[in-house]
Design a protein around this motif. Structure first.
Motif, short mmCIF file in Angstrom:
data_model
loop_
_atom_site.label_atom_id
_atom_site.label_comp_id
_atom_site.label_asym_id
_atom_site.label_seq_id
_atom_site.Cartn_x
_atom_site.Cartn_y
_atom_site.Cartn_z
N GLU A 1 41.06 37.58 35.19
CA GLU A 1 39.66 37.61 34.21
C GLU A 1 38.59 38.31 35.23
O GLU A 1 37.61 38.88 34.70
N GLU A 2 38.53 37.74 36.54
CA GLU A 2 37.34 38.23 37.39
C GLU A 2 37.55 39.89 37.62
O GLU A 2 36.72 40.48 37.65
N LEU A 3 38.87 40.39 37.88
CA LEU A 3 39.09 41.67 38.15
C LEU A 3 38.62 42.36 36.86
O LEU A 3 37.96 43.38 37.02
N GLN A 4 39.00 41.87 35.49
CA GLN A 4 38.66 42.61 34.35
C GLN A 4 37.12 42.74 34.29
O GLN A 4 36.60 43.95 33.80
N GLN A 5 36.45 41.55 34.69
CA GLN A 5 35.05 41.56 34.60
C GLN A 5 34.41 42.73 35.50
O GLN A 5 33.55 43.40 34.98
N MET A 6 34.81 42.73 36.29
CA MET A 6 34.39 43.81 37.69
C MET A 6 34.73 45.22 37.10
O MET A 6 33.77 46.20 37.35
N ILE A 7 35.86 45.53 36.46
CA ILE A 7 36.28 47.06 36.52
C ILE A 7 35.74 47.38 34.94
O ILE A 7 35.72 48.64 34.80
N ASP A 8 35.61 46.45 34.09
CA ASP A 8 35.25 47.04 32.91
C ASP A 8 33.49 46.79 32.78
O ASP A 8 32.85 47.41 31.78
N GLY A 9 32.82 46.00 33.63
CA GLY A 9 31.70 45.66 33.52
C GLY A 9 30.78 46.42 34.20
O GLY A 9 29.45 46.27 34.63
N ASN A 10 31.50 47.54 35.05
CA ASN A 10 30.41 48.27 36.00
C ASN A 10 30.65 49.83 35.81
O ASN A 10 32.05 50.17 35.49
N ASN A 11 30.01 50.47 36.29
CA ASN A 11 30.33 51.95 36.42
C ASN A 11 30.16 52.24 38.11
O ASN A 11 29.49 51.38 38.69
N TYR A 12 31.20 52.75 38.62
CA TYR A 12 31.58 52.83 39.97
C TYR A 12 32.01 54.24 40.16
O TYR A 12 32.75 55.01 39.45
N TYR A 13 32.46 54.42 41.77
CA TYR A 13 32.64 55.47 42.26
C TYR A 13 34.02 55.18 43.01
O TYR A 13 33.81 54.26 44.01
N LEU A 14 35.41 55.57 42.67
CA LEU A 14 36.38 55.18 43.38
C LEU A 14 36.66 56.17 44.43
O LEU A 14 36.53 57.58 44.32
N ILE A 15 36.99 55.79 45.54
CA ILE A 15 37.26 56.64 46.80
C ILE A 15 38.74 56.30 47.20
O ILE A 15 39.61 57.17 47.19
N PHE A 16 38.83 55.07 47.52
CA PHE A 16 40.17 54.44 47.63
C PHE A 16 40.30 53.36 47.07
O PHE A 16 39.62 52.40 47.08
N ALA A 17 41.49 52.84 46.38
CA ALA A 17 41.66 51.58 45.66
C ALA A 17 43.19 51.14 45.85
O ALA A 17 44.07 52.01 45.90
N ASN A 18 43.50 49.86 45.98
CA ASN A 18 44.81 49.37 46.10
C ASN A 18 44.96 48.02 45.25
O ASN A 18 44.46 47.03 45.82
N LEU A 19 45.31 48.17 44.26
CA LEU A 19 45.57 46.87 43.41
C LEU A 19 47.01 46.70 42.87
O LEU A 19 47.72 47.51 42.82
N LYS A 20 47.41 45.40 43.10
CA LYS A 20 48.50 45.01 42.86
C LYS A 20 48.69 43.82 41.95
O LYS A 20 48.06 42.63 42.22
N ALA A 21 49.42 43.86 40.85
CA ALA A 21 49.40 42.66 40.00
C ALA A 21 50.77 41.79 40.08
O ALA A 21 51.86 42.21 40.31
N TYR A 22 50.48 40.49 40.22
CA TYR A 22 51.51 39.35 40.27
C TYR A 22 51.51 38.31 39.11
O TYR A 22 50.53 38.35 38.92
N PRO A 23 52.57 37.96 38.89
CA PRO A 23 52.64 36.89 38.00
C PRO A 23 51.63 35.73 38.17
O PRO A 23 51.77 35.48 39.49
N ARG A 24 51.13 34.94 37.31
CA ARG A 24 50.37 33.93 37.63
C ARG A 24 51.03 32.90 38.46
O ARG A 24 52.16 32.48 38.25
N GLY A 25 50.33 32.56 39.79
CA GLY A 25 51.00 31.40 40.55
C GLY A 25 52.06 32.07 41.51
O GLY A 25 52.64 31.24 42.24
#
Length: 155
Positions: free
Chosen positions: A61-85
């Motif tokens: 939920e926090e990530l969603q708010q950050m990436i949907d609620g902002n305009n941003y400039y990506l240079i490098f990004a590294n995101l990895k999704a894991y099951p809850r817990g």
């Protein structure tokens, strides 16, 4: 075997992470956030870091708010999704990824080059069709035969 997809996004300000991840239920996962170089855009100039720190287990939920609620400039990004817990680790190689609980790895390199590794074949196909609809360039599958990446990181 298909590992994921690769494509190019425009080298400009936007909400590209939110657009790319639309087919994924971001809130259903805990996320590794590498804390790489990306900036929030404020009044048409670069402001604070979008991801100021490396985070092992950001709530979806926090990530969603950050990436949907902002305009941003990506240079490098590294995101990895894991099951809850799940135990969250920074995966370094594709082999580590394949053996881990990580479900998705998204890498942005040099503001334009995006690689998305997705274990679930159905979700991978949904993502491919979604990216086609968005019209991003140079879209193709990452396979066992064409994956030249030695690390699942942006550095």
């Amino acid at each position: 075997m298909k590992r994921g997809i690769q494509f190019q996004i425009p080298n400009e300000y936007g909400s590209f992470l939110g657009e790319i991840l639309k087919p994924i239920k971001i809130a259903d996962y805990d996320w590794f956030v590498g804390g790489e170089e990306s900036y929030v855009v404020v009044e048409n100039s670069l402001g604070d870091s979008l991801f100021p720190d490396r985070v092992m287990g950001m709530a979806g939920e926090e990530l969603q708010q950050m990436i949907d609620g902002n305009n941003y400039y990506l240079i490098f990004a590294n995101l990895k999704a894991y099951p809850r817990g799940a135990t969250i680790i920074d995966i370094e190689t594709y082999e580590d990824y394949a053996e881990s609980e990580c479900r998705l790895a998204l890498l942005v390199i040099d503001s334009s080059y995006v690689a998305v590794y997705i274990k679930d074949a159905e979700k991978r196909e949904e993502m491919l069709e979604h990216i086609k609809r968005l019209g991003y360039e140079a879209l193709h599958y990452i396979t066992d035969d064409n994956d030249v990446r030695t690390k699942l990181s942006v550095w």
